[in-house]
Design a protein around this motif. Structure first.
Motif, PDB file in Angstrom:
ATOM      1  N   GLU A   1       0.753  -1.083  -0.106  1.00  0.00           N
ATOM      2  CA  GLU A   1      -0.007  -0.001  -0.072  1.00  0.00           C
ATOM      3  C   GLU A   1       0.679   1.367   0.210  1.00  0.00           C
ATOM      4  N   LYS A   2       1.818   1.350   0.788  1.00  0.00           N
ATOM      5  CA  LYS A   2       2.791   2.515   0.890  1.00  0.00           C
ATOM      6  C   LYS A   2       3.576   2.732  -0.401  1.00  0.00           C
ATOM      7  N   MET A   3       4.164   1.626  -1.091  1.00  0.00           N
ATOM      8  CA  MET A   3       4.605   1.645  -2.568  1.00  0.00           C
ATOM      9  C   MET A   3       3.842   2.134  -3.601  1.00  0.00           C
ATOM     10  N   MET A   4       2.379   1.831  -3.405  1.00  0.00           N
ATOM     11  CA  MET A   4       1.380   2.086  -4.401  1.00  0.00           C
ATOM     12  C   MET A   4       1.045   3.597  -4.502  1.00  0.00           C
ATOM     13  N   GLN A   5       1.012   4.211  -2.988  1.00  0.00           N
ATOM     14  CA  GLN A   5       0.722   5.366  -2.798  1.00  0.00           C
ATOM     15  C   GLN A   5       1.830   6.485  -3.119  1.00  0.00           C
ATOM     16  N   ALA A   6       3.033   5.895  -3.130  1.00  0.00           N
ATOM     17  CA  ALA A   6       4.078   6.631  -3.577  1.00  0.00           C
ATOM     18  C   ALA A   6       4.150   6.655  -4.978  1.00  0.00           C
ATOM     19  N   VAL A   7       3.700   5.857  -5.627  1.00  0.00           N
ATOM     20  CA  VAL A   7       3.769   5.877  -7.149  1.00  0.00           C
ATOM     21  C   VAL A   7       2.533   6.616  -7.521  1.00  0.00           C
ATOM     22  N   LYS A   8       1.389   6.619  -6.977  1.00  0.00           N
ATOM     23  CA  LYS A   8       0.318   7.596  -7.247  1.00  0.00           C
ATOM     24  C   LYS A   8       0.665   8.995  -7.151  1.00  0.00           C
ATOM     25  N   GLU A   9       1.160   9.244  -6.028  1.00  0.00           N
ATOM     26  CA  GLU A   9       1.784  10.569  -5.725  1.00  0.00           C
ATOM     27  C   GLU A   9       2.981  11.128  -6.311  1.00  0.00           C
ATOM     28  N   GLN A  10       3.627  10.236  -7.155  1.00  0.00           N
ATOM     29  CA  GLN A  10       4.983  10.383  -7.947  1.00  0.00           C
ATOM     30  C   GLN A  10       6.024  10.729  -7.056  1.00  0.00           C
ATOM     31  N   ASN A  11       6.067  10.072  -5.910  1.00  0.00           N
ATOM     32  CA  ASN A  11       7.017  10.481  -4.893  1.00  0.00           C
ATOM     33  C   ASN A  11       7.727   9.520  -4.302  1.00  0.00           C
ATOM     34  N   ILE A  12       8.701   8.807  -5.200  1.00  0.00           N
ATOM     35  CA  ILE A  12       9.515   7.586  -4.720  1.00  0.00           C
ATOM     36  C   ILE A  12      10.517   8.238  -3.810  1.00  0.00           C
ATOM     37  N   PRO A  13      10.806   7.636  -2.497  1.00  0.00           N
ATOM     38  CA  PRO A  13      11.938   7.868  -1.610  1.00  0.00           C
ATOM     39  C   PRO A  13      13.266   7.712  -2.569  1.00  0.00           C
ATOM     40  N   GLU A  14      14.154   8.484  -2.170  1.00  0.00           N
ATOM     41  CA  GLU A  14      15.489   8.290  -2.495  1.00  0.00           C
ATOM     42  C   GLU A  14      16.325   6.808  -2.547  1.00  0.00           C
ATOM     43  N   LEU A  15      16.850   6.523  -3.338  1.00  0.00           N
ATOM     44  CA  LEU A  15      17.434   5.178  -2.953  1.00  0.00           C
ATOM     45  C   LEU A  15      18.935   5.434  -2.379  1.00  0.00           C
ATOM     46  N   GLY A  16      18.969   4.549  -1.278  1.00  0.00           N
ATOM     47  CA  GLY A  16      20.476   4.486  -1.083  1.00  0.00           C
ATOM     48  C   GLY A  16      21.214   3.234  -1.427  1.00  0.00           C
ATOM     49  N   ARG A  17      22.191   2.705  -0.775  1.00  0.00           N
ATOM     50  CA  ARG A  17      22.874   1.767  -1.070  1.00  0.00           C
ATOM     51  C   ARG A  17      21.874   0.459  -1.033  1.00  0.00           C
ATOM     52  N   LEU A  18      22.121  -0.597  -1.817  1.00  0.00           N
ATOM     53  CA  LEU A  18      21.361  -1.992  -1.551  1.00  0.00           C
ATOM     54  C   LEU A  18      21.972  -2.659  -0.350  1.00  0.00           C
ATOM     55  N   PRO A  19      21.112  -3.122   0.627  1.00  0.00           N
ATOM     56  CA  PRO A  19      21.911  -3.463   1.798  1.00  0.00           C
ATOM     57  C   PRO A  19      22.391  -5.042   1.383  1.00  0.00           C
ATOM     58  N   ASP A  20      23.499  -5.312   2.192  1.00  0.00           N
ATOM     59  CA  ASP A  20      24.099  -6.673   2.239  1.00  0.00           C
ATOM     60  C   ASP A  20      24.141  -7.445   0.848  1.00  0.00           C
ATOM     61  N   ALA A  21      24.381  -6.748  -0.358  1.00  0.00           N
ATOM     62  CA  ALA A  21      24.272  -7.255  -1.721  1.00  0.00           C
ATOM     63  C   ALA A  21      25.607  -7.888  -2.307  1.00  0.00           C
ATOM     64  N   SER A  22      25.682  -9.008  -2.937  1.00  0.00           N
ATOM     65  CA  SER A  22      26.632  -9.524  -3.595  1.00  0.00           C
ATOM     66  C   SER A  22      26.935  -8.781  -4.880  1.00  0.00           C
ATOM     67  N   ARG A  23      27.994  -8.923  -5.472  1.00  0.00           N
ATOM     68  CA  ARG A  23      28.102  -8.287  -6.829  1.00  0.00           C
ATOM     69  C   ARG A  23      27.237  -8.926  -7.854  1.00  0.00           C
ATOM     70  N   GLU A  24      26.974 -10.241  -7.844  1.00  0.00           N
ATOM     71  CA  GLU A  24      25.866 -10.844  -8.872  1.00  0.00           C
ATOM     72  C   GLU A  24      24.597 -10.350  -8.718  1.00  0.00           C
ATOM     73  N   LEU A  25      24.282  -9.981  -7.257  1.00  0.00           N
ATOM     74  CA  LEU A  25      22.825  -9.509  -7.084  1.00  0.00           C
ATOM     75  C   LEU A  25      22.881  -8.220  -7.699  1.00  0.00           C
ATOM     76  N   GLU A  26      23.661  -7.222  -7.361  1.00  0.00           N
ATOM     77  CA  GLU A  26      23.753  -5.989  -7.932  1.00  0.00           C
ATOM     78  C   GLU A  26      23.694  -5.910  -9.361  1.00  0.00           C
ATOM     79  N   VAL A  27      24.422  -6.795 -10.342  1.00  0.00           N
ATOM     80  CA  VAL A  27      24.216  -6.500 -11.733  1.00  0.00           C
ATOM     81  C   VAL A  27      23.004  -7.307 -12.057  1.00  0.00           C
ATOM     82  N   LYS A  28      22.508  -8.245 -11.426  1.00  0.00           N
ATOM     83  CA  LYS A  28      20.987  -8.673 -11.763  1.00  0.00           C
ATOM     84  C   LYS A  28      20.027  -7.723 -11.622  1.00  0.00           C
ATOM     85  N   ILE A  29      20.068  -7.010 -10.543  1.00  0.00           N
ATOM     86  CA  ILE A  29      19.012  -5.933 -10.356  1.00  0.00           C
ATOM     87  C   ILE A  29      19.512  -4.991 -11.546  1.00  0.00           C
ATOM     88  N   LEU A  30      20.560  -4.326 -11.727  1.00  0.00           N
ATOM     89  CA  LEU A  30      20.492  -3.508 -12.693  1.00  0.00           C
ATOM     90  C   LEU A  30      20.226  -3.839 -14.153  1.00  0.00           C
TER      91      LEU A  30
END
Length: 155
Positions: free
Chosen positions: A58-87
């Protein structure tokens, strides 16, 4: 059926903080061009399906509706493989509507930096996505061309 993205990443297997980060990044990608395409909404619905609680959804849907997505920080505890797959998956989300605009490219460069990738690697992903867009457009043309051809059956 488990949700799986292009890279083979299975978001449901991530830690809760990583799930929230990924959903936030996907929502940011969807809003990057200033409009939400129907194809992008499908990704959003799927992205939200792996969130830990309905409150998070619900919180994420509301943020999209308001076009107000929080600033991204660093991805917590991620392996390099996880980071590249996400990108890779974010690149796919951004190009699903067969357009990769300047704001979307800026978003990818920004997120790529937060994931620890240099601009050159992100540009390689952008070229890859652009090639996919061209390929899809050619496929549409082939379907139209093939549909207009008369059938020539052989035994």
């Amino acid at each position: 059926m488990e949700f799986q993205l292009t890279s083979g990443l299975q978001p449901q297997l991530l830690e809760n903080e990583q799930k929230l980060w990924l959903a936030n990044a996907i929502c940011g990608a969807i809003l990057a061009d200033g409009s939400v395409a129907p194809e992008e909404l499908e990704y959003l619905e799927r992205a939200l399906s792996f969130l830990p609680t309905s409150e998070d959804v619900e919180k994420m849907m509301q943020a999209v509706k308001e076009q107000n997505i929080p600033e991204l920080g660093r991805l917590p505890d991620a392996s390099r493989e996880l980071e590249v797959k996400i990108l890779i998956d974010l690149t796919t989300v951004l190009s699903v509507d067969n357009v990769l605009g300047a704001n979307e490219i800026d978003y990818l460069l920004s997120v790529g930096g937060k994931l620890g990738f240099g601009r050159e690697f992100v540009r390689i992903l952008i070229r890859w996505a652009s090639e996919g867009i061209v390929w899809k457009r050619k496929m549409i043309h082939l379907i139209e061309t093939g549909t207009s051809l008369e059938a020539e059956y052989t035994d």
